[in-house]
Write a protein that holds these residues in place. Sequence first.
Motif, PDB file in Angstrom:
ATOM      1  N   ALA A 145       0.830  -1.212   0.000  1.00 33.29           N
ATOM      2  CA  ALA A 145       0.000   0.000   0.000  1.00 33.29           C
ATOM      3  C   ALA A 145       0.861   1.257   0.000  1.00 33.29           C
ATOM      4  O   ALA A 145       0.542   2.243  -0.671  1.00 33.29           O
ATOM      5  CB  ALA A 145      -0.933  -0.011   1.209  1.00 33.29           C
ATOM      6  N   TYR A 146       1.964   1.219   0.720  1.00 38.68           N
ATOM      7  CA  TYR A 146       2.883   2.361   0.770  1.00 38.68           C
ATOM      8  C   TYR A 146       3.558   2.590  -0.591  1.00 38.68           C
ATOM      9  O   TYR A 146       3.688   3.728  -1.049  1.00 38.68           O
ATOM     10  CB  TYR A 146       3.935   2.125   1.845  1.00 38.68           C
ATOM     11  N   ASP A 147       3.960   1.511  -1.229  1.00 45.11           N
ATOM     12  CA  ASP A 147       4.766   1.618  -2.446  1.00 45.11           C
ATOM     13  C   ASP A 147       4.023   2.255  -3.618  1.00 45.11           C
ATOM     14  O   ASP A 147       4.660   2.785  -4.535  1.00 45.11           O
ATOM     15  CB  ASP A 147       5.286   0.237  -2.864  1.00 45.11           C
ATOM     16  N   VAL A 148       2.687   2.195  -3.624  1.00 48.19           N
ATOM     17  CA  VAL A 148       1.948   2.769  -4.760  1.00 48.19           C
ATOM     18  C   VAL A 148       1.471   4.193  -4.495  1.00 48.19           C
ATOM     19  O   VAL A 148       0.878   4.819  -5.383  1.00 48.19           O
ATOM     20  CB  VAL A 148       0.723   1.901  -5.142  1.00 48.19           C
ATOM     21  N   ALA A 149       1.718   4.726  -3.307  1.00 43.37           N
ATOM     22  CA  ALA A 149       1.266   6.087  -3.001  1.00 43.37           C
ATOM     23  C   ALA A 149       1.896   7.080  -3.965  1.00 43.37           C
ATOM     24  O   ALA A 149       3.051   6.936  -4.374  1.00 43.37           O
ATOM     25  CB  ALA A 149       1.620   6.444  -1.561  1.00 43.37           C
ATOM     26  N   ASP A 150       1.138   8.120  -4.280  1.00 43.62           N
ATOM     27  CA  ASP A 150       1.639   9.164  -5.178  1.00 43.62           C
ATOM     28  C   ASP A 150       2.350  10.253  -4.389  1.00 43.62           C
ATOM     29  O   ASP A 150       3.544  10.491  -4.567  1.00 43.62           O
ATOM     30  CB  ASP A 150       0.485   9.734  -5.996  1.00 43.62           C
TER      31      ASP A 150
END
Length: 336
Positions: free
Chosen positions: A263-268
């Motif tokens: 979830a963290y890795d796809v944050a913009d």
Amino acid sequence: MGKASSGKRAAKAGGTRDHTVPQMYLKHFAQHVARRKYELKVRRLDKINKPFTVTPTGIAAETGYYWGISAEGVPHHHVEELFTSLEGHAETVLKVLLTDPDWALTPHWPLSPDQRHVLAWWMAAQILRTTRQRKRLTHQQTEAPDITDLPQEVHTLAQNNPHLRYIVENIVTLALILEARPWALGFSDMCLLTSDTPIAIWNRPDDEDQLRAAALSDILLPLDPHRFLFLPGPATRGTDRRKHVDHLMHAEGAIGFALVEVAYDVADQFVIHHPEHDPWKHWKPNSPGQPKPWDGQTHAAPQYILEYGVFPPSQNIERRWTMEHPPPRSPDDLHL
């Protein structure tokens, strides 16, 4: 919403203040601190160790984000009203998933076909509407015309048009793809976070063919600090027949940490979590995240493989564990 929002439209100002992540969704990660007052903790990626408090209305909103007319002639307010309608229906289904008085995993699972249909449409909208999606689309326009000398209103229209067109062209097919897949309703021992990209398409978040990516990838949607939806892709389902239909899962130990990482890795631009359910108490980011070519990032993309067991449908987890946390283990326990 039509009448309420129409009074806010101002052509000179470039449109309404539009939310890129639904407020009703963010409230599930918020602390209810007073009557009609909810608070979230937000961490910007460039200042990750400096969390700040904000309300759901004060984050993930941009002025004129949906302003413009799509190539199909769909005004921005029609797209906005579509999202509002989807959110209203989806909130009813989310209440079924998250508000059972006794159990963390609702006994009303699997959802009915009508409920799955509603949630699939809403999920499709969340995949298509994000700022990350817009930046991906803009980056692909390698030969975009020079519009710097155009008036601001026309400039904004030209920028927004491709994204509105993309949403209109793909939302029906994407919803059908999601609806046709098996879903897992899960509980995580680890506190979860969400972001301005609330749905993570594993290993293919910025694939040029988002429909294909959604059909082949694992998909994660955090629902609140401890519940989530997980759609296992063909490789993760494998030959386990239980994963070929809707099922339950319990993300224990390292699996919960992996969900936070994905979830963290796809944050913009930022991540969001409940003030009292802070993943940073047990976890720290250990990857640079999914690369953003539009920001000049060229590092290798992290890849994820998830193996999990199906939670027995005859068992459940007490609702109190969605609010309480076990006491920290002693140093002796850690060596067992």
